[in-house]
Write an enzyme that holds these catalytic residues in place. Structure first.
Site: not given
Lengths: 218, 203, 218, 203
Positions: B112-113
């Protein structure tokens, strides 16, 4: 590892659900967020170790649990692995020995956040590739942590950026050692990745790729 | 918020996961691994203080100031730091510009960068399986879910954040906004446009 | 489709659980088995259509439900798709209109099972490849049914058997049409598929591959 | 078994899936889509009549009769049909022979393809995610789960049943069984050896 987290290109999940608009619909999610960040600041593990801990969830569990449950699983795993707590203590909800630590306090938080954790580092190795090169990626399926998604392995694309050297995540997750690796952004045509009947010629995918993931210039 | 550390949800029955998290919190606080006040500070920072208004200010300035825009596109990390937005999950920034010919969108297929200093925490859908799985394979169908249908001739570039570089989309400035100042421009810029699943509309 | 059913090469599932030794630990599983076979004999769908119906389960649901729940999902889906029952009837557990059918009866069962459903069929097309050829596979990610697993796409191997022509599953699932396709067994080295660090040079994987899945002789 | 069609599990509470299946069964029977007696016949066939004893008889005959073994390895479908085993999920058979140099094992990564006429219905583990995922990638670790450690020099061939060809492994005949007749040999042959996750041991 080829875990359930490696989602790129999977079908069957249905439409995007945009209904949830607050970050923490449940109080426990807020708590997990805070605990994870606070414990991360103890410096007992690095980012790649903590990602790997989340990736090792049972695939069915991973796909049916919410995001902060992944974090919770990762945090508990790391705390036990590092010997900071044991499973009986997790069950009991209180310490079962006398060891006490010194936490990061409120006044330290802002500066730690502001500093962040840059992962760029000098490398003595010259970059093997340059912007404009067309390269093919390796096909490897390691059981450990990697940041080369399955859907890209073995495919070819063109280097569009060179970001210098960053810490190589695979080693960083395995041993904690900081090894530099040159980092590139590579452009892959959608046709190359998904086939010409399943994608549009105009479309492409840009991915950050560490040099050890590159097989050769072609 | 500190009061919540010992007494949550007085009325609802406690779910299994709530009780698991409560035990964990009590344990970590008692062990001295977590300071409740530090935890509150962390949550408050990302829940209430850091968010997409930061990114909108960056975008509005780039729209208004060609020289800044040039720096933003060539060295995003320092151009953004100059506005006071830096740190965790924004250590290495790259800004990518939408044009009439090219539409950019950002995803992290592996986790989930997301660029926290300029956008805050990612929305739930950004972290969910469906977006992470589909964005790279069928970006046009995903954009349709968001109500955005691009002309077939527009190229779509999907950026999969697999390393620590964080991407911010610089949306196209809408027509008819020549008279607006930076503050008014920033007010037009929503989070989704900076992820690349929406465009910015004129007021 | 790249569904959760396409499991080859996934990590994270843990050890093989050999504890369950009866076919139907629950009565409902026995019932689902019987209903699925009995309904299949009505001839309203083919094997590939029924596989595709199971593959379309939500991935998280697929991985956390038992085998006969996949069958149940598939059967209900097909019955509704074919207009044999509707969702309200499934809910009610009884017919809501007067349509009545003629089921396969007990005396027909043995001969239907014995006959089976051979899928070999004559083709006017000559086989493009022969035993001993080294060939590479296509890289396609169709949204429909396919029997080319993800872990093999784009890889190369040697043809070791030619089985004549069989019904091509991709078309069979999509339109019900029976198109012949030459079928080969191809041997892939484990190194080719998983990389040399993750497998043993001695090991190989043999897979039945339809001619349309082959890109070219190399 | 017919009595089960209307009254199951008198004592246990009915789970959601049990009640869903019960409603489905009642509906299909009332609609005339399913004959309860035909259903019983189907279940009884595969639960009680068709099973790995069939495969064991084929293996024992191949061990005792070189001419039959030759036919089995070159045209398995007709050699097996000759023993009276044919039909559904066994229309196209292939038999693969284990030797001291080569060990074969069978999986279906995409679903659960299995040679019903000779082995009956597949065991639960054969249909489960773990076996389907791991057999092709780490066959030696999987065999270890079954208690079988092969010499590193033995080649492993994993057969992934992706089409309608069904595979039966012909295990190695154990030493010291020269005096045994076909019936006694068949008694030694377990299901797992014919899937390729075990070997046959001498009595």
């Amino acid at each position: 590892m080829n875990g359930a987290h490696d989602l790129g290109g999977m079908d069957g999940f249905g439409p995007i659900d945009q209904s949830q608009t607050t970050h923490f619909p449940e109080q426990w999610e807020r708590t997990v967020f805070g605990l994870t960040l606070a414990c991360g600041m103890l410096g007992k593990w690095n980012l790649d170790i903590s990602r790997f801990a989340r990736e090792q969830m049972d695939p069915g569990h991973y796909l049916t649990s919410t995001y902060y449950e992944h974090w919770l699983h990762g945090l508990e795993t790391l705390l036990v692995q590092q010997g900071l707590v044991d499973k009986e203590e997790l069950e009991a909800g209180k310490p079962l020995d006398d060891t006490r630590y010194t936490p990061v306090n409120k006044d330290q938080v802002a500066s730690i956040l502001e500093k962040g954790g840059p992962v760029s580092m000098e490398s003595e190795k010259k970059a093997l590739y340059k912007v404009g090169d067309t390269v093919s990626l390796i096909n490897r399926h390691p059981s450990g942590h990697t940041r080369l998604p399955r859907y890209l392995r073995g495919h070819s694309g063109e280097i569009i950026f060179h970001h210098g050297s960053h810490i190589f995540p695979d080693t960083h997750a395995q041993s904690g050692q900081k090894e530099p690796a040159h980092l590139y952004t590579i452009a892959f045509s959608a046709h190359e990745i998904w086939g010409e009947f399943e994608s549009k010629a105009e479309d492409s995918i840009m991915v950050d790729v560490f040099e050890p993931y590159i097989a050769q210039r072609i | 918020m500190s009061k919540d550390h010992t007494h949550h949800h007085h009325d609802a029955p406690v779910s299994e996961i709530e009780s698991r998290v409560r035990r964990l919190e009590q344990l970590l606080v008692e062990k001295g691994l977590v300071d409740p006040e530090a935890m509150d500070e962390l949550v408050d920072t990302y829940e209430n203080r850091v968010g997409p208004r930061n990114g909108a200010a960056v975008v509005a300035r780039a729209w208004s100031d060609p020289e800044y825009k040039h720096r933003l596109l060539t060295d995003a990390t320092s151009a953004i730091m100059e506005m006071g937005y830096a740190g965790r999950q924004g250590e290495h920034m790259q800004v990518i510009e939408n044009t009439p010919q090219v539409h950019n969108m950002v995803v992290c297929t592996l986790c989930s960068c997301y660029p926290w200093p300029v956008l805050g925490l990612p929305p739930t859908w950004y972290k969910a399986s469906s977006y992470r799985a589909r964005a790279v394979k069928e970006p046009r169908a995903v954009l349709k879910d968001f109500g955005l249908e691009l002309d077939p001739s527009v190229q779509i570039k999907v950026w999969d954040s697999t390393a620590e570089v964080r991407y911010l989309v610089l949306p196209m400035r809408p027509e008819g906004t020549d008279d607006l100042d930076r503050e008014a421009l920033a007010a037009l810029v929503e989070r989704d446009a900076m992820i690349g699943v929406a465009q910015v509309s004129a007021p």
